[in-house]
Scaffold this motif. Structure first.
Motif, mmCIF file in Angstrom:
data_model
loop_
_atom_site.group_PDB
_atom_site.id
_atom_site.type_symbol
_atom_site.label_atom_id
_atom_site.label_comp_id
_atom_site.label_asym_id
_atom_site.label_seq_id
_atom_site.Cartn_x
_atom_site.Cartn_y
_atom_site.Cartn_z
ATOM 1 N N CYS A 1 0.878 -1.171 0.000
ATOM 2 C CA CYS A 1 0.000 0.000 0.000
ATOM 3 C C CYS A 1 0.915 1.220 0.000
ATOM 4 C CB CYS A 1 -0.906 0.002 1.235
ATOM 5 S SG CYS A 1 -1.845 1.528 1.391
ATOM 6 N N TRP A 2 1.016 1.894 -1.143
ATOM 7 C CA TRP A 2 1.939 3.021 -1.271
ATOM 8 C C TRP A 2 1.458 4.240 -0.521
ATOM 9 C CZ3 TRP A 2 6.708 2.221 -2.643
ATOM 10 C CH2 TRP A 2 7.004 1.064 -3.369
ATOM 11 N N ARG A 3 0.167 4.373 -0.359
ATOM 12 C CA ARG A 3 -0.341 5.525 0.404
ATOM 13 C C ARG A 3 0.016 5.395 1.884
ATOM 14 N NH1 ARG A 3 -4.465 5.558 -3.557
ATOM 15 N NH2 ARG A 3 -4.533 7.585 -4.556
ATOM 16 N N ASN B 1 2.383 3.229 2.989
ATOM 17 C CA ASN B 1 3.753 2.737 3.073
ATOM 18 C C ASN B 1 3.836 1.458 3.910
ATOM 19 O OD1 ASN B 1 6.335 3.233 2.042
ATOM 20 N ND2 ASN B 1 7.045 3.968 4.015
ATOM 21 N N THR B 2 2.926 0.515 3.625
ATOM 22 C CA THR B 2 2.883 -0.755 4.342
ATOM 23 C C THR B 2 2.846 -1.904 3.348
ATOM 24 O OG1 THR B 2 0.460 -0.707 4.436
ATOM 25 C CG2 THR B 2 1.642 0.245 6.314
ATOM 26 N N ALA B 3 3.229 -3.081 3.829
ATOM 27 C CA ALA B 3 3.216 -4.277 2.983
ATOM 28 C C ALA B 3 2.778 -5.470 3.826
ATOM 29 C CB ALA B 3 4.592 -4.525 2.390
ATOM 30 N N GLY B 4 2.042 -6.388 3.211
ATOM 31 C CA GLY B 4 1.518 -7.536 3.930
ATOM 32 C C GLY B 4 2.348 -8.798 3.784
ATOM 33 N N HIS B 5 3.399 -8.772 3.005
ATOM 34 C CA HIS B 5 4.193 -9.968 2.765
ATOM 35 C C HIS B 5 5.659 -9.640 3.036
ATOM 36 C CE1 HIS B 5 6.160 -13.160 0.371
ATOM 37 N NE2 HIS B 5 5.080 -13.860 0.673
ATOM 38 N N GLN C 1 7.983 6.834 -4.933
ATOM 39 C CA GLN C 1 7.209 6.137 -5.947
ATOM 40 C C GLN C 1 6.229 7.144 -6.528
ATOM 41 O OE1 GLN C 1 5.077 4.343 -8.335
ATOM 42 N NE2 GLN C 1 3.760 4.571 -6.575
ATOM 43 N N VAL C 2 6.232 7.372 -7.859
ATOM 44 C CA VAL C 2 5.453 8.461 -8.444
ATOM 45 C C VAL C 2 4.224 8.028 -9.244
ATOM 46 C CG1 VAL C 2 7.417 10.045 -8.473
ATOM 47 C CG2 VAL C 2 6.961 8.637 -10.472
ATOM 48 N N ASP D 1 3.734 -2.042 -11.628
ATOM 49 C CA ASP D 1 4.669 -1.277 -12.448
ATOM 50 C C ASP D 1 4.887 0.074 -11.782
ATOM 51 O OD1 ASP D 1 4.694 -3.308 -14.452
ATOM 52 O OD2 ASP D 1 2.734 -2.594 -15.077
ATOM 53 N N LEU D 2 6.136 0.349 -11.428
ATOM 54 C CA LEU D 2 6.439 1.527 -10.627
ATOM 55 C C LEU D 2 7.457 2.425 -11.313
ATOM 56 C CD1 LEU D 2 7.059 -0.358 -7.256
ATOM 57 C CD2 LEU D 2 4.912 0.606 -8.072
#
Length: 193
Positions: A66-68, A70-74, A91-92, A104-105
């Motif tokens: 989740c870029w908003r 700044n968290t990740a579940g894995h 990340q833009v 795609d980032l």
């Protein structure tokens, strides 16, 4: 020890007179990529991030970031997020690209280096969307007037001697943390001069 191969391409674009170089990277991280290949990719990103003008793009296959927030579940996604944070990358891409997921980032060191990011649809039968963007650069490099110290030419023995002559227990006696800091800083800057 042989470096694990990664699917990446790095290009340095030489700047004209007055403009610095830009490091551009394109990466593909397969969804089943192992930890060793991830670590090799993170080392490459770390080395490339020494360039202030860095644009890194690609499919990193970390769908649960989740870029908003700044968290990740894995675990693998958290490691990637740590790499991004450790290298001060932004990340833009704002819109999810595939099935509501952002794989795609475009990552950059400077917020104003990348602009006009647009999704342009698929190319052929690919399930990826084309991302169009501009690399923005100033015509002239701004010269920083802030002076910096050349530590290679420093006489640390003399510096240590100058700071060591100060009777710190007497100078700082009865002082609070803020006053002590200001006194210490003043003596330090005086010795530095």
């Amino acid at each position: 020890m042989d470096e694990e191969p990664t699917k990446s391409l790095w290009v340095r674009i030489k700047g004209n007179a007055g403009a610095g170089d830009i490091m551009v990277g394109v990466c593909y991280r397969p969804p089943d990529q192992g930890d060793q290949a991830d670590e090799a990719l993170y080392r490459q990103i770390g080395a490339a991030s020494h360039s202030q003008a860095l644009v890194l793009m690609g499919d990193f296959n970390n769908p649960n970031i989740c870029w908003r927030g700044n968290t990740a579940g894995h675990k693998q996604s958290r490691k990637f997020l740590e790499c991004v944070d450790d290298n001060f990358l932004l990340q833009v891409v704002e819109d999810p690209l595939r099935r509501g997921v952002m794989l795609d980032l475009i990552l950059t060191k400077k917020e104003d280096l990348v602009g006009d990011v647009k999704l342009k649809g698929s190319l052929g039968c690919s399930d990826h969307e084309m991302v169009e963007f501009k690399i923005l650069r100033a015509v002239r490099r701004v010269h920083n007037k802030l002076t910096t110290l050349d530590f290679r030419r420093a006489d640390f023995g003399l510096f240590r001697d100058l700071v060591g002559r100060i009777p710190w227990d007497k100078v700082l006696e009865g002082r609070g943390a803020q006053d002590s800091w200001l006194i210490f800083k003043g003596h330090l800057l005086q010795a530095q001069e």
